[in-house]
Design a protein around this motif. Structure first.
Motif, PDB file in Angstrom:
ATOM      1  N   LYS A 191      94.450 132.992  32.400  1.00  0.00           N
ATOM      2  CA  LYS A 191      95.210 132.069  32.854  1.00  0.00           C
ATOM      3  C   LYS A 191      95.906 132.051  34.203  1.00  0.00           C
ATOM      4  O   LYS A 191      95.686 131.145  35.154  1.00  0.00           O
ATOM      5  CB  LYS A 191      96.345 131.290  31.774  1.00  0.00           C
ATOM      6  CG  LYS A 191      96.997 130.263  32.326  1.00  0.00           C
ATOM      7  CD  LYS A 191      97.943 129.947  31.145  1.00  0.00           C
ATOM      8  CE  LYS A 191      98.782 128.728  31.386  1.00  0.00           C
ATOM      9  NZ  LYS A 191      99.747 128.405  30.439  1.00  0.00           N
ATOM     10  N   LEU A 192      96.493 133.252  34.407  1.00  0.00           N
ATOM     11  CA  LEU A 192      97.433 133.883  35.596  1.00  0.00           C
ATOM     12  C   LEU A 192      96.034 133.907  36.601  1.00  0.00           C
ATOM     13  O   LEU A 192      96.322 133.382  37.991  1.00  0.00           O
ATOM     14  CB  LEU A 192      97.992 134.945  35.312  1.00  0.00           C
ATOM     15  CG  LEU A 192      99.090 134.884  34.889  1.00  0.00           C
ATOM     16  CD1 LEU A 192      99.998 136.160  34.490  1.00  0.00           C
ATOM     17  CD2 LEU A 192     100.123 133.564  35.159  1.00  0.00           C
ATOM     18  N   HIS A 193      94.874 134.388  36.374  1.00  0.00           N
ATOM     19  CA  HIS A 193      93.856 134.372  37.296  1.00  0.00           C
ATOM     20  C   HIS A 193      93.471 133.246  38.032  1.00  0.00           C
ATOM     21  O   HIS A 193      93.040 132.791  39.162  1.00  0.00           O
ATOM     22  CB  HIS A 193      92.650 135.246  36.630  1.00  0.00           C
ATOM     23  CG  HIS A 193      91.822 135.826  37.843  1.00  0.00           C
ATOM     24  ND1 HIS A 193      90.529 134.886  37.998  1.00  0.00           N
ATOM     25  CD2 HIS A 193      91.670 136.636  38.725  1.00  0.00           C
ATOM     26  CE1 HIS A 193      89.873 135.263  39.105  1.00  0.00           C
ATOM     27  NE2 HIS A 193      90.164 136.453  39.440  1.00  0.00           N
TER      28      HIS A 193
ATOM     29  N   ARG B  14      93.528 129.013  42.279  1.00  0.00           N
ATOM     30  CA  ARG B  14      93.746 127.811  42.744  1.00  0.00           C
ATOM     31  C   ARG B  14      94.610 127.681  44.033  1.00  0.00           C
ATOM     32  O   ARG B  14      94.547 127.129  45.061  1.00  0.00           O
ATOM     33  CB  ARG B  14      94.197 126.924  41.698  1.00  0.00           C
ATOM     34  CG  ARG B  14      94.885 125.638  41.997  1.00  0.00           C
ATOM     35  CD  ARG B  14      93.681 124.594  42.032  1.00  0.00           C
ATOM     36  NE  ARG B  14      94.429 123.303  42.225  1.00  0.00           N
ATOM     37  CZ  ARG B  14      93.521 122.347  42.676  1.00  0.00           C
ATOM     38  NH1 ARG B  14      92.244 122.352  42.724  1.00  0.00           N
ATOM     39  NH2 ARG B  14      94.350 121.085  42.644  1.00  0.00           N
ATOM     40  N   LEU B  15      95.857 128.620  43.816  1.00  0.00           N
ATOM     41  CA  LEU B  15      96.925 128.773  44.721  1.00  0.00           C
ATOM     42  C   LEU B  15      96.324 129.306  46.045  1.00  0.00           C
ATOM     43  O   LEU B  15      96.492 128.970  47.275  1.00  0.00           O
ATOM     44  CB  LEU B  15      98.109 129.843  44.297  1.00  0.00           C
ATOM     45  CG  LEU B  15      99.127 129.989  45.198  1.00  0.00           C
ATOM     46  CD1 LEU B  15     100.137 128.757  45.168  1.00  0.00           C
ATOM     47  CD2 LEU B  15     100.212 130.900  44.513  1.00  0.00           C
ATOM     48  N   ILE B  16      95.339 130.310  46.119  1.00  0.00           N
ATOM     49  CA  ILE B  16      94.747 130.835  47.194  1.00  0.00           C
ATOM     50  C   ILE B  16      94.038 129.830  47.754  1.00  0.00           C
ATOM     51  O   ILE B  16      93.977 129.778  49.188  1.00  0.00           O
ATOM     52  CB  ILE B  16      93.938 132.324  46.874  1.00  0.00           C
ATOM     53  CG1 ILE B  16      94.752 133.267  46.501  1.00  0.00           C
ATOM     54  CG2 ILE B  16      92.942 132.477  48.026  1.00  0.00           C
ATOM     55  CD1 ILE B  16      94.062 134.455  45.624  1.00  0.00           C
TER      56      ILE B  16
ATOM     57  N   LEU C 116      95.880 124.677  53.449  1.00  0.00           N
ATOM     58  CA  LEU C 116      97.136 124.294  54.317  1.00  0.00           C
ATOM     59  C   LEU C 116      96.990 124.905  55.823  1.00  0.00           C
ATOM     60  O   LEU C 116      97.285 124.437  56.836  1.00  0.00           O
ATOM     61  CB  LEU C 116      98.232 124.623  53.381  1.00  0.00           C
ATOM     62  CG  LEU C 116      98.594 123.520  52.378  1.00  0.00           C
ATOM     63  CD1 LEU C 116      99.779 124.440  51.586  1.00  0.00           C
ATOM     64  CD2 LEU C 116      98.989 122.354  52.971  1.00  0.00           C
ATOM     65  N   GLN C 117      96.502 126.159  55.575  1.00  0.00           N
ATOM     66  CA  GLN C 117      96.398 127.089  56.998  1.00  0.00           C
ATOM     67  C   GLN C 117      95.401 126.401  57.707  1.00  0.00           C
ATOM     68  O   GLN C 117      95.483 126.332  59.157  1.00  0.00           O
ATOM     69  CB  GLN C 117      96.082 128.348  56.733  1.00  0.00           C
ATOM     70  CG  GLN C 117      97.099 129.157  55.946  1.00  0.00           C
ATOM     71  CD  GLN C 117      96.767 130.613  55.994  1.00  0.00           C
ATOM     72  OE1 GLN C 117      95.349 131.101  55.822  1.00  0.00           O
ATOM     73  NE2 GLN C 117      97.862 131.495  55.536  1.00  0.00           N
TER      74      GLN C 117
END
Length: 115
Positions: free
Chosen positions: A90-92, A97-99, A105-106
């Protein structure tokens, strides 16, 4: 010479104390701490009342009580490892998704800077 049951009780109490300290210092989450406290308490009960292990193992038709302890430890370990594997998966997914969101955004910032 110290009795093995007294030694077991001492180690169980130390284990429980360490778990409580880790929870108190917020080094161990409560959900995992409860599992370790239950395990430490069960070990302490079996150290205080060793005949209880014989009774339970014989009722389960396991006639060598230490093998019942190994079975319990194995099952506990398998369930705990499966739970940790689910948490890591789940954390992976969240990290991936966050990356991706940070990358988008960058890119948006670079486009605005180029205009």
């Amino acid at each position: 010479m110290m009795n093995v049951y007294v030694l077991g009780i001492v180690f169980c109490l130390i284990f429980i104390f360490i778990c409580v300290e880790l929870i108190r210092r917020q080094k161990l989450q409560e959900q995992y701490g409860i599992l370790w406290l239950i395990l430490g308490s069960l070990m302490a009960v079996f150290s205080l009342f060793p005949s209880l292990l014989d009774v339970i193992s014989h009722r389960m038709h396991i006639y060598y009580a230490p093998s019942f302890l190994f079975l319990g430890g194995l099952l506990f370990s398998l369930v705990f490892i499966m739970h940790l594997t689910l948490v890591i998966s789940k954390l992976h997914r969240k990290l991936t998704r966050l990356i991706q969101e940070v990358g988008l955004l960058q890119e948006q910032l670079q486009r605005k800077g180029a205009e």
